[in-house]
Scaffold this motif. Structure first.
Motif, PDB file in Angstrom:
ATOM      1  N   ILE A 120      60.456  43.319  67.124  1.00 48.52           N
ATOM      2  CA  ILE A 120      61.785  43.868  67.417  1.00 48.52           C
ATOM      3  C   ILE A 120      62.763  43.536  66.298  1.00 48.52           C
ATOM      4  N   ALA A 121      62.711  42.296  65.786  1.00 46.49           N
ATOM      5  CA  ALA A 121      63.587  41.908  64.679  1.00 46.49           C
ATOM      6  C   ALA A 121      63.333  42.784  63.449  1.00 46.49           C
ATOM      7  N   CYS A 122      62.075  43.091  63.166  1.00 43.16           N
ATOM      8  CA  CYS A 122      61.741  43.952  62.027  1.00 43.16           C
ATOM      9  C   CYS A 122      62.341  45.345  62.210  1.00 43.16           C
ATOM     10  N   VAL A 123      62.228  45.879  63.419  1.00 46.35           N
ATOM     11  CA  VAL A 123      62.781  47.210  63.696  1.00 46.35           C
ATOM     12  C   VAL A 123      64.294  47.213  63.515  1.00 46.35           C
ATOM     13  N   LEU A 124      64.966  46.151  63.920  1.00 46.62           N
ATOM     14  CA  LEU A 124      66.420  46.074  63.774  1.00 46.62           C
ATOM     15  C   LEU A 124      66.828  46.025  62.305  1.00 46.62           C
ATOM     16  N   VAL A 125      66.065  45.281  61.498  1.00 44.61           N
ATOM     17  CA  VAL A 125      66.357  45.220  60.053  1.00 44.61           C
ATOM     18  C   VAL A 125      66.196  46.605  59.428  1.00 44.61           C
ATOM     19  N   ALA A 127      66.410  49.503  60.949  1.00 44.14           N
ATOM     20  CA  ALA A 127      67.488  50.364  61.441  1.00 44.14           C
ATOM     21  C   ALA A 127      68.775  50.115  60.656  1.00 44.14           C
ATOM     22  N   THR A 128      69.039  48.849  60.318  1.00 49.04           N
ATOM     23  CA  THR A 128      70.221  48.526  59.514  1.00 49.04           C
ATOM     24  C   THR A 128      70.124  49.158  58.131  1.00 49.04           C
ATOM     25  N   TYR A 131      70.798  52.867  58.345  1.00 52.06           N
ATOM     26  CA  TYR A 131      72.230  53.128  58.549  1.00 52.06           C
ATOM     27  C   TYR A 131      73.010  52.991  57.240  1.00 52.06           C
ATOM     28  N   VAL A 227      60.905  46.523  56.127  1.00 50.70           N
ATOM     29  CA  VAL A 227      61.818  45.378  56.137  1.00 50.70           C
ATOM     30  C   VAL A 227      62.266  45.032  54.718  1.00 50.70           C
ATOM     31  N   SER A 230      64.519  47.726  53.279  1.00 52.96           N
ATOM     32  CA  SER A 230      65.853  47.631  53.881  1.00 52.96           C
ATOM     33  C   SER A 230      66.654  46.482  53.285  1.00 52.96           C
TER      34      SER A 230
END
Length: 441
Positions: A120-125, A127-128, A131, A227, A230
């Motif tokens: 989940i942390a990887c997906v959030l990075v 996504a950032t 963006y 990751v 990003s």
């Protein structure tokens, strides 16, 4: 019977010889025959027990032929030739190439590294990063200019090359960690995809793991690529918006590395090759040998359109999988189109940029590069393209040898059986497709 592991999946069972990294999908009831033979019973006894349980007679000859062709059973060749024609000798264990593994890593630690919170942390990075790239598209590299460094060309090119290799190692390490978490052996080897030199993680045993662990193992490499890409986007965005003050050469290097990561991520979406994306799709669709079945289907379509050429018998492919193959063939063709577009919009502009600078240099005009710069490009090109072509040629040669060997065996077997009296009809004869290896690049 050679020692084998197995895992049920739907109405089939996947069996695997981990020593030789060979896997086969067989009907679920075929496991009873295998276990009887593995227990030391004769073929006749195994057939009798099968008949008592299923009230039907298996086509034991074809069953043993398929197993023998893949090396799961060892048959006396003289007896086999007298009864049912030649049987392919079991392939010996592959001669080990220089490889690396993570066997020193504890499976417990590996499972923590690929746990749900980490994913989940990887997906959030990622996504950032998406963006920020959307907020300021100028942080993204320009294909025709990114690797044409205006300063310190040779030094930055070598730095990009070396750090890209480090990135590839991290990508493959992610696959190996996920395989280790699933309790599956894996190793890092040098191989090729078509004419491109690649580093691959051989984790063919992942087919014996549950589906969720297979998904994690296949997606782990691309996830870590996302990751890192990003993180480069974040640094470049912060530099452009004055949150950081990076030296020019650092910004150029980060942009070049971002370019290599984006190319690698796009590469993994090439569904017409055995990439991470392909294995994810094949696992999601529940197909064991989607690539070969699709290529055979397209060959048959081409033979039908041209009204010439031999067709591949696909009667043994389950009906559900054939429906998937027909749809997947469109994705296969689309992948070829994407590869062509990458060549036109990425590869050719990049090559033209280098060629244009060489023309300027050779004609005595102002050029961004000098002799050492062009020597750098030549050395890296020979290492990558030359090595890839060499391995590609070797794989084509070995593949042709293997096809000739199998065709000779099938022809001899057909001739021997044609001379036999007709056998009574039997049931339970289903084609057993080989499960393709999972080599990630």
């Amino acid at each position: 019977m050679r020692p084998f592991d197995h895992r049920p999946e739907g109405d089939t069972v996947i069996i695997g010889d981990l020593e030789r990294q060979v896997f086969l999908s067989i009907p679920a009831e075929g496991l009873d025959l295998l276990q009887s033979l593995a227990a030391g019973r004769s073929v006749g006894e195994a057939v009798r027990l099968y008949e008592e349980k299923y009230a039907e007679t298996p086509d034991i000859t074809d069953f043993l032929d398929a197993l023998g062709d893949e090396g799961f059973i060892e048959i006396d060749e003289k007896i086999a030739a007298a009864v049912a024609g030649p049987v392919a000798a079991a392939d010996p264990a592959r001669r080990p190439r220089r490889s690396y593994s993570l066997n020193w890593l504890s499976p417990t630690v590996a499972r923590r590294l690929v746990s749900l919170p980490v994913l989940i942390a990887c997906v959030l990075v990622i996504a950032t990063g998406v963006y920020l790239a959307t907020d300021d598209p100028n942080v993204l590299p320009t294909p025709g200019e990114t690797l044409l460094f205006p300063i310190h060309f040779a030094a930055l090119t070598w730095a990009t090359f070396i750090l890209t290799l480090v990135g590839v190692a991290i990508h493959e390490a992610a696959h190996m960690v996920a395989a280790r978490a699933a309790g599956v052996p894996s190793r890092l080897v040098i191989g090729n995809q078509l004419y491109v030199l690649v580093v691959q993680t051989d984790m063919s045993g992942i087919w014996l793991a549950p589906r969720r662990q297979r998904f994690v193992a296949f997606i782990a490499g691309t996830l870590i690529d996302g990751v890192l890409a990003s993180s480069f986007v974040l640094a470049l965005w912060a530099n452009r918006h004055s949150f950081l003050n990076l030296p020019e050469w650092v910004a150029l290097l980060l942009t070049a590395l971002l370019f290599t990561y984006l190319v690698r991520i796009i590469w993994q979406s090439f569904l017409f090759m055995r990439t991470d994306g392909y294995y994810i799709v094949a696992t999601a669709l529940g197909c064991r040998n989607l690539m070969s079945d699709t290529e055979n289907f397209l060959r048959n379509v081409l033979a039908w359109v041209l009204r010439r050429g031999s067709r591949v018998d696909q009667s043994g492919v389950p009906r559900r999988e054939m429906r998937i193959v027909r749809w997947y063939s469109l994705a296969w063709l689309s992948g070829r189109l994407i590869a062509l577009m990458m060549l036109v919009f990425v590869g050719i502009p990049l090559l033209w940029g280098f060629l244009y600078q060489f023309i300027l240099f050779a004609s005595g005009q102002d050029s961004l590069m000098g002799s050492w710069d062009f020597a750098t490009i030549a050395i890296i090109g020979v290492l990558l393209d030359g090595g890839g072509l060499l391995l590609w040629g070797r794989s084509l040669y070995r593949g042709a040898q293997e096809r000739r060997r199998r065709q000779a065996i099938l022809s001899a077997r057909a001739t021997a059986r044609a001379a036999e009296p007709a056998a009574p009809a039997t049931t339970g004869a289903r084609t057993m497709p080989a499960v393709e290896p999972s080599g990630q690049q």
